[in-house]
Structures are given as C-alpha cells and as structure tokens.
Design an enzyme around this catalytic site. Structure first.
Site, PDB file in Angstrom:
ATOM      1  N   SER A 168       0.811  -1.210   0.000  1.00  0.00           N
ATOM      2  CA  SER A 168       0.000   0.000   0.000  1.00  0.00           C
ATOM      3  C   SER A 168       0.849   1.268   0.000  1.00  0.00           C
ATOM      4  O   SER A 168       0.316   2.375   0.056  1.00  0.00           O
ATOM      5  CB  SER A 168      -0.922   0.010   1.230  1.00  0.00           C
ATOM      6  OG  SER A 168      -0.153  -0.018   2.424  1.00  0.00           O
ATOM      7  N   SER A 169       2.171   1.132  -0.090  1.00  0.00           N
ATOM      8  CA  SER A 169       3.064   2.285  -0.081  1.00  0.00           C
ATOM      9  C   SER A 169       2.809   3.185  -1.280  1.00  0.00           C
ATOM     10  O   SER A 169       2.645   2.725  -2.411  1.00  0.00           O
ATOM     11  CB  SER A 169       4.522   1.817  -0.102  1.00  0.00           C
ATOM     12  OG  SER A 169       5.404   2.915  -0.321  1.00  0.00           O
ATOM     13  N   LEU A 170       2.789   4.493  -1.029  1.00  0.00           N
ATOM     14  CA  LEU A 170       2.659   5.442  -2.129  1.00  0.00           C
ATOM     15  C   LEU A 170       3.860   5.398  -3.052  1.00  0.00           C
ATOM     16  O   LEU A 170       3.773   5.805  -4.215  1.00  0.00           O
ATOM     17  CB  LEU A 170       2.474   6.855  -1.573  1.00  0.00           C
ATOM     18  CG  LEU A 170       1.076   7.167  -1.030  1.00  0.00           C
ATOM     19  CD1 LEU A 170       1.104   8.448  -0.211  1.00  0.00           C
ATOM     20  CD2 LEU A 170       0.067   7.283  -2.160  1.00  0.00           C
ATOM     21  N   ARG A 174       2.073  23.640  -7.289  1.00  0.00           N
ATOM     22  CA  ARG A 174       2.244  24.193  -5.951  1.00  0.00           C
ATOM     23  C   ARG A 174       3.676  24.720  -5.847  1.00  0.00           C
ATOM     24  O   ARG A 174       4.423  24.703  -6.818  1.00  0.00           O
ATOM     25  CB  ARG A 174       1.964  23.144  -4.868  1.00  0.00           C
ATOM     26  CG  ARG A 174       0.566  22.537  -4.917  1.00  0.00           C
ATOM     27  CD  ARG A 174      -0.502  23.534  -4.543  1.00  0.00           C
ATOM     28  NE  ARG A 174      -1.825  22.906  -4.502  1.00  0.00           N
ATOM     29  CZ  ARG A 174      -2.689  22.922  -5.506  1.00  0.00           C
ATOM     30  NH1 ARG A 174      -2.365  23.520  -6.644  1.00  0.00           N
ATOM     31  NH2 ARG A 174      -3.868  22.343  -5.377  1.00  0.00           N
ATOM     32  N   ASP A 191       4.732  12.770  -4.516  1.00  0.00           N
ATOM     33  CA  ASP A 191       4.799  13.710  -5.632  1.00  0.00           C
ATOM     34  C   ASP A 191       5.905  14.738  -5.432  1.00  0.00           C
ATOM     35  O   ASP A 191       6.630  15.081  -6.361  1.00  0.00           O
ATOM     36  CB  ASP A 191       3.445  14.391  -5.844  1.00  0.00           C
ATOM     37  CG  ASP A 191       2.880  15.018  -4.574  1.00  0.00           C
ATOM     38  OD1 ASP A 191       3.424  14.767  -3.473  1.00  0.00           O
ATOM     39  OD2 ASP A 191       1.878  15.752  -4.679  1.00  0.00           O
ATOM     40  N   ARG A 233       3.619   3.571  -6.670  1.00  0.00           N
ATOM     41  CA  ARG A 233       3.099   4.117  -7.924  1.00  0.00           C
ATOM     42  C   ARG A 233       4.236   4.537  -8.857  1.00  0.00           C
ATOM     43  O   ARG A 233       4.004   4.798 -10.049  1.00  0.00           O
ATOM     44  CB  ARG A 233       2.156   5.284  -7.654  1.00  0.00           C
ATOM     45  CG  ARG A 233       2.788   6.564  -7.165  1.00  0.00           C
ATOM     46  CD  ARG A 233       1.757   7.564  -6.681  1.00  0.00           C
ATOM     47  NE  ARG A 233       0.746   7.857  -7.706  1.00  0.00           N
ATOM     48  CZ  ARG A 233      -0.183   8.800  -7.563  1.00  0.00           C
ATOM     49  NH1 ARG A 233      -0.239   9.529  -6.449  1.00  0.00           N
ATOM     50  NH2 ARG A 233      -1.057   9.022  -8.519  1.00  0.00           N
TER      51      ARG A 233
END
Length: 345
Positions: free
Chosen positions: A119-121, A173, A234, A124
């Site tokens: 489930s680690s980001l 951002r 990100d 991706r």
C-alpha cells in the site's frame, strides 16, 4: 522491498469488437530494479504514453469507469493501467473491475488493473517491464480531463526535445523558505511554482527507475519518509526531476478539468480523497486531506532537503495554454458548474 508471490489470473472475454484478455497481477518486488528485465530507453516509443492511475477506494470505481474510458479513447495512449494499492480489496472485486473497464471502454487502448505489491505510495513509481513508451502519465483516480487537454499536454512534453526531463502537469504548488521560522514550507504563489502534483504528471519513464532504484541510502531514507508520512511522493518525484534538470517543471492549462476531490464540490455525493457524509470527513485514499495537510507537506520538503543534502526545487513562471477561458468543473446543487478559483491543499 517485500518479496511477493507471483500470481497470474487470466480471464478471456469475447467481444464483438475484439478479443480481450486481461489480468490481475501481484508482482514480486525483487525484480523492479533489475535492469535486465526493463526495456532499454532507446526501445521505448515516443509517439504514445502509458497512463498509470492510482487506485485505492472501491467507492471510486464508478468514476474510474469514466476516467479510464477518456484516456483509452486518446490516440496518444498506448495503455491504461490502474495500480490498485488497497490490500484489503478482494481479488474478485479487482477481476470484475478489470473486466468491466475493458468491455465498457469506448477506446482502443487496453485497460488493466494491477494489484500493487504494497500500500506504499512509493509503489506508484515502480519501474515496470511492460511499459513500452518513453513517457508515462501518473494520475489520480478522481481527476477527469477533457481529451483535447490530454493531447495538448502530451504535445508540450514531446515538443521539449532539448530537455525532455522536465515534468509536465496541470496542478502546481510551490516551496518557500519561511524566514521567520527558517524552515521550508509548502504553499502556492499566484505567479510561480516549483512542484507539480500527481493528480496529472507527465514524465519520462526512466524517472520511475531513478526514483525507486537510484540515489543510494539517501533516496532510501527519502522513500521511508514518504511511507512514514503517508504522503509527499509527488514532492519527492519533483526533487528527483529538479535534481536532474536544474530547472522547474512545466505547467499546462486545461480547457476542462473535473476534480472529484475538489473541496468546492458539495453534498454527500462528494468523491475525492475524502467522502463527506453526515458532516464527517472519511479518508478513502492513500493520501488523505487530513488536518494539517499543508504543514505535513512542508515537513516533507524539510526532511527531503535534510536527507538528500540539497534543495534542487527550482521555480517556473507562467504556463502553456492552448486556448483561453479554461475552467475546472465542480459539483454544486447536484449539477456541474465552473469552479471560480483554485482551492489549495
């Protein structure tokens, strides 16, 4: 990474248009950084890109059917892959999802669902041996972009032949040094930016390997920070790209963007990284908009700076636009209306 058992489930479905074969795969973490298993950069095609959609919540499956269909219909998309990060989702649900996305798609690009090894980001950004394109689009499952804007963003990425390492995206951002506290913060500026969000981020495929496999112990520590925070993958990818280019990212305007996670959507049908019911915020994604979200992302910038030993983020100014009058779409009173301004998270 944790070693996983290799499981392949293949289901063939007859279709009047074509014969569809889709798969639900759990891949071993041992192989992602093995260069002998990855295609060489020279072998990757540049006329199309691969879409990697982050999936987690079953409540967003109806949105996924729309979002994947839009991408699959683009002539510049080679494949659409939903990277499912929720380990509690039953395999049967994902098999049905893959089947439904494939047979309902109005486009020609194949759609598949892959269960992530964790489930680690960070997952991706794992390099994938089946990616055949020079560019990949990293995006969220609650963002719907009109086809012309998708194509325009890809054309901007391809046109930057002198520096294809720059990230190209739709949501920007910024970082900033707070002089009073002498620390890095996460913010937004009206006329400059240094960070693109993975709501929609086009980049060269090699960055997947650089993020996941290179950088030694310092990058390993940075990836651990992502896991500890449950956020900021990100921002770390922006560090990777800025360190490579010594330049900021490229912001592209979109004619129509429907963001189901935008806080300006009203009502109990709100879909995003959080669902609102009876006045309560319920986290449904891997990176939820919890209280103190902006402060936590500022902490990520500070920690990445510390463990990597430098601040590579660089400001960019302005954005590339294909037309005037671009607008986001929000849900208000059960209808879609133009959003009047950008909300910052």
């Amino acid at each position: 990474m944790t070693t996983g058992k290799v499981i392949f489930i293949f289901i063939a479905v007859a279709s009047s248009r074509f014969f569809i074969v889709f798969s639900l795969r759990l891949l071993s973490g041992d192989h992602y950084c093995d260069l002998t298993r990855l295609p060489s950069p020279q072998a990757l095609r540049s006329d199309q890109f691969t879409v990697l959609i982050n999936g987690y919540s079953e409540s967003r499956i109806p949105i996924l059917q729309t979002v994947t269909g839009v991408y699959s219909s683009s002539p510049s998309v080679a494949a659409v892959v939903v990277l499912w990060g929720n380990p509690t989702t039953p395999a049967k649900t994902l098999v049905e999802l893959s089947h439904n996305l494939s047979i309902s798609s109005p486009g020609d690009a194949p759609i598949s669902v892959i269960r992530q090894p964790s489930s680690s980001l960070n997952a991706r950004f794992l390099p994938r041996p089946w990616i055949s394109t020079r560019a990949v689009l990293i995006c969220d499952d609650d963002i719907e972009v009109d086809p012309k804007s998708i194509q325009f963003a890809f054309e901007i990425w391809r046109s930057r032949s002198n520096n294809p390492e720059q990230l190209v995206g739709l949501f920007a951002r910024s970082h900033e040094l707070d002089l009073s506290s002498r620390t890095w913060i996460y913010t937004v500026h009206p006329n400059r930016y240094s960070i693109l969000l993975t709501k929609f981020m086009l980049m060269k495929t090699e960055y997947l390997y650089e993020y996941s496999c290179e950088g030694g112990e310092s990058m390993a520590q940075a990836r651990s920070i992502v896991d500890e925070m449950g956020n900021c993958e990100d921002i770390l990818m922006n560090f990777v790209a800025a360190n490579k280019t010594d330049m900021g990212p490229v912001l592209v305007g979109a004619k129509r963007v429907r963001d189901w996670g935008d806080a300006r959507n009203e009502g109990v049908r709100r879909r995003g990284r959080g669902l609102r019911a009876a006045g309560e915020e319920v986290a449904v994604g891997l990176s939820s908009r919890k209280k103190g979200h902006r402060r936590r992302r500022g902490d990520c910038i500070k920690e990445f700076h510390r463990v990597l030993g430098k601040m590579p983020l660089t400001y960019s100014y302005g954005k590339m636009v294909d037309s005037i009058g671009e607008q986001g779409l929000c849900e208000k009173g059960g209808k879609l209306v133009f959003c009047d301004q950008q909300t910052v998270f």
